[in-house]
Design a protein around this motif. Structure first.
Motif, mmCIF file in Angstrom:
data_model
loop_
_atom_site.group_PDB
_atom_site.id
_atom_site.type_symbol
_atom_site.label_atom_id
_atom_site.label_comp_id
_atom_site.label_asym_id
_atom_site.label_seq_id
_atom_site.Cartn_x
_atom_site.Cartn_y
_atom_site.Cartn_z
ATOM 1 N N THR A 73 17.151 24.742 -3.789
ATOM 2 C CA THR A 73 17.216 23.496 -3.035
ATOM 3 C C THR A 73 16.964 22.292 -3.940
ATOM 4 N N GLY A 74 17.288 21.136 -3.410
ATOM 5 C CA GLY A 74 17.051 19.897 -4.129
ATOM 6 C C GLY A 74 17.352 18.722 -3.223
ATOM 7 N N GLY A 75 17.337 17.545 -3.775
ATOM 8 C CA GLY A 75 17.649 16.384 -2.972
ATOM 9 C C GLY A 75 16.974 15.137 -3.491
ATOM 10 N N ALA A 76 16.991 14.118 -2.665
ATOM 11 C CA ALA A 76 16.416 12.834 -3.048
ATOM 12 C C ALA A 76 14.936 12.784 -2.733
ATOM 13 N N ALA A 77 14.223 11.984 -3.515
ATOM 14 C CA ALA A 77 12.872 11.564 -3.146
ATOM 15 C C ALA A 77 13.025 10.207 -2.483
ATOM 16 N N TYR A 78 12.454 10.069 -1.302
ATOM 17 C CA TYR A 78 12.643 8.871 -0.497
ATOM 18 C C TYR A 78 11.376 8.037 -0.407
ATOM 19 N N LEU A 79 11.586 6.729 -0.295
ATOM 20 C CA LEU A 79 10.523 5.793 0.037
ATOM 21 C C LEU A 79 10.744 5.335 1.466
ATOM 22 N N GLY A 80 9.731 5.541 2.308
ATOM 23 C CA GLY A 80 9.850 5.172 3.709
ATOM 24 C C GLY A 80 8.813 4.161 4.122
ATOM 25 N N MET A 81 9.212 3.226 4.980
ATOM 26 C CA MET A 81 8.325 2.166 5.458
ATOM 27 C C MET A 81 8.071 2.338 6.955
ATOM 28 N N ALA A 94 5.698 5.121 1.778
ATOM 29 C CA ALA A 94 5.305 6.484 1.428
ATOM 30 C C ALA A 94 6.349 7.086 0.509
ATOM 31 N N ASP A 95 5.880 7.712 -0.555
ATOM 32 C CA ASP A 95 6.716 8.490 -1.469
ATOM 33 C C ASP A 95 6.211 9.916 -1.368
ATOM 34 N N SER A 96 6.824 10.692 -0.477
ATOM 35 C CA SER A 96 6.263 12.002 -0.148
ATOM 36 C C SER A 96 7.288 12.824 0.612
ATOM 37 N N GLY A 97 7.051 14.116 0.656
ATOM 38 C CA GLY A 97 7.916 14.991 1.414
ATOM 39 C C GLY A 97 7.900 14.720 2.904
ATOM 40 N N LEU A 98 6.888 14.006 3.385
ATOM 41 C CA LEU A 98 6.799 13.731 4.817
ATOM 42 C C LEU A 98 7.827 12.700 5.269
ATOM 43 N N VAL A 99 8.425 11.959 4.325
ATOM 44 C CA VAL A 99 9.277 10.830 4.686
ATOM 45 C C VAL A 99 10.483 11.265 5.500
ATOM 46 N N ARG A 100 11.100 12.372 5.109
ATOM 47 C CA ARG A 100 12.317 12.790 5.820
ATOM 48 C C ARG A 100 12.026 13.072 7.291
ATOM 49 N N ARG A 113 0.862 -1.181 0.000
ATOM 50 C CA ARG A 113 0.000 0.000 0.000
ATOM 51 C C ARG A 113 0.902 1.235 0.000
ATOM 52 N N LEU A 114 0.880 1.963 -1.094
ATOM 53 C CA LEU A 114 1.802 3.083 -1.317
ATOM 54 C C LEU A 114 1.062 4.407 -1.237
ATOM 55 N N TYR A 115 1.493 5.262 -0.328
ATOM 56 C CA TYR A 115 0.969 6.621 -0.237
ATOM 57 C C TYR A 115 1.896 7.548 -1.020
ATOM 58 N N ILE A 116 1.338 8.298 -1.973
ATOM 59 C CA ILE A 116 2.117 9.240 -2.769
ATOM 60 C C ILE A 116 1.606 10.649 -2.495
ATOM 61 N N GLY A 117 2.505 11.524 -2.097
ATOM 62 C CA GLY A 117 2.175 12.937 -1.954
ATOM 63 C C GLY A 117 3.060 13.734 -2.886
ATOM 64 N N GLY A 118 2.491 14.271 -3.958
ATOM 65 C CA GLY A 118 3.320 14.990 -4.922
ATOM 66 C C GLY A 118 2.538 15.390 -6.142
ATOM 67 N N ASP A 119 3.238 15.574 -7.253
ATOM 68 C CA ASP A 119 2.601 15.990 -8.495
ATOM 69 C C ASP A 119 2.095 14.789 -9.282
ATOM 70 N N VAL A 120 1.253 15.081 -10.270
ATOM 71 C CA VAL A 120 0.646 14.010 -11.057
ATOM 72 C C VAL A 120 1.684 13.237 -11.862
#
Length: 376
Positions: free
Chosen positions: A289-297, A99-105, A36-43
């Motif tokens: 700014t920039g950086g990685a997009a992270y997947l968090g469990m 989760a693939d989202s800015g909240l992961v960090r 179950r993958l939560y994505i927060g971002g652009d289309v």
């Protein structure tokens, strides 16, 4: 490498996760084998998963599946992060496995996510360890990008090279620049953050990157004043709703310059949305700014085995090349592991030592304060 958001669960699961968002159908698979993958971002991120990665994962791993909950621009990230914290504390299901989202960090540095290493995710051996440090080794970087300055080279012969030069250019060319409101996308958010950073010490900025320090927010006042002064020079006094709307204005020639995501801009160039006259550069002192997009469990994810399988699979060179082709994202694995044409694609763009943005809670406050202090 260090870099600078199918289907859905049932209504009951969404309520448990507090994710909300937009739903699509993903098919079905056995209990325990559905991530179950939560994505927060652009289309475009949603499209990467639903049209490319998820079908390929199903084919590579029969019996496994991925179901998506999507929150456009990550509008549900704050709520989802709060529900995740409560779920981990109570040892209950958070409603998602990745989760693939800015909240992961922030979730990672708050101790809400499972630690990862080469034992649980063997392909992390091909990832620069420095990319794991901002998340305390509790999330997997799977792509990266940075915000860069896009400009119309037929109109702008010598683009700004520093932030001060950019601010001067905006005032000298009224109506030819804009950025999206920071709550609707990372490119505008990066522009705002970069202006605010101009007036911060490195020590204070680092505190905002690593945690929540609302007592330092008064230090943003000078930066917000500069952004307010720019308002009369902004294109039609309008701050577009999202990263894509800014690219559309560039493509139509309505504006001559704007901060944009590197991956979205490169994809738009390949698709023809942006013509050959649009060029990309990076400013300095400070850079965007920039950086990685992270997947968090989550620590107590229900379907850990399936989630770890997906995490390891997405770091294979073949999947990394798909990400490059679809999103023009920076590869998460070391560039020398990628084909020569991929290495050539990123020639001239800085893909290492990118400036991280603020923590999730600081960004939330920034968005609210910008709305109060800048428009109108």
């Amino acid at each position: 490498m260090k870099f600078l958001v199918a289907g859905v669960a049932s209504t009951v699961a969404l309520a448990a996760a507090g994710c909300g968002g937009e739903n699509t159908s993903a098919g079905s698979s056995g209990e325990g084998k559905t991530v179950r993958l939560y994505i927060g971002g652009d289309v475009n991120v949603r499209g990467l998963w639903e049209k490319t990665l998820i079908p390929a994962f199903r084919e590579a791993h029969p019996g496994y599946d991925v179901r998506v909950t999507f929150s456009e621009h990550g509008v549900n990230d704050t709520t989802t992060l709060a529900k995740l914290g409560a779920a981990v504390k109570a040892d209950q299901d958070a409603g998602f496995d990745l989760a693939d989202s800015g909240l992961v960090r922030q979730a990672a540095t708050s101790g809400l996510l499972a630690k990862v290493d080469t034992t649980s995710v063997p392909n992390l051996a091909n990832v620069d360890e420095s990319a794991l440090e901002p998340v305390d080794h509790a999330a997997v970087p799977y792509r990266g990008s940075s915000v860069v300055l896009a400009y119309n080279s037929s109109k702008v012969k010598e683009p700004p090279q520093t932030l001060d030069e950019l601010l001067a250019w905006i005032k000298a060319n009224p109506g030819k620049f804009t950025y999206n409101s920071p709550s609707t996308g990372g490119s505008g958010q990066s522009f705002v953050t970069t202006v605010l950073d101009k007036f911060l010490s490195e020590e204070d900025r680092q505190k905002m990157v690593e945690g929540y320090v609302p007592e330092l927010e008064s230090l943003w006042d000078e930066g917000f004043a500069v952004l307010k002064e720019l308002h009369p020079a902004i294109y039609q006094g309008v701050y577009p709703n999202g990263n894509q709307d800014v690219l559309n204005l560039l493509g139509k020639g309505e504006i001559w310059m704007a901060p944009v995501w590197s991956d979205m801009a490169l994809s738009s160039m390949e698709s023809g949305l942006l013509g050959p006259e649009i060029k990309l550069t990076q400013i300095r002192n400070p850079s965007f700014t920039g950086g990685a997009a992270y997947l968090g469990m989550p620590k107590n994810a229900r379907n850990k085995e399936a989630a770890l399988k997906l995490l390891n699979w997405v770091l294979e060179p073949e999947q990394q090349q798909k990400i490059v082709e679809v999103l023009a994202g920076y590869p998460a694995i070391n560039l020398e592991k990628m084909p020569a044409e991929v290495q050539e694609k990123f020639a001239g763009l800085e893909t290492q030592n990118l400036r991280l943005t603020y923590s999730q809670k600081m960004i939330s406050d920034l968005n609210n304060l910008w709305q109060q202090k800048v428009p109108g």
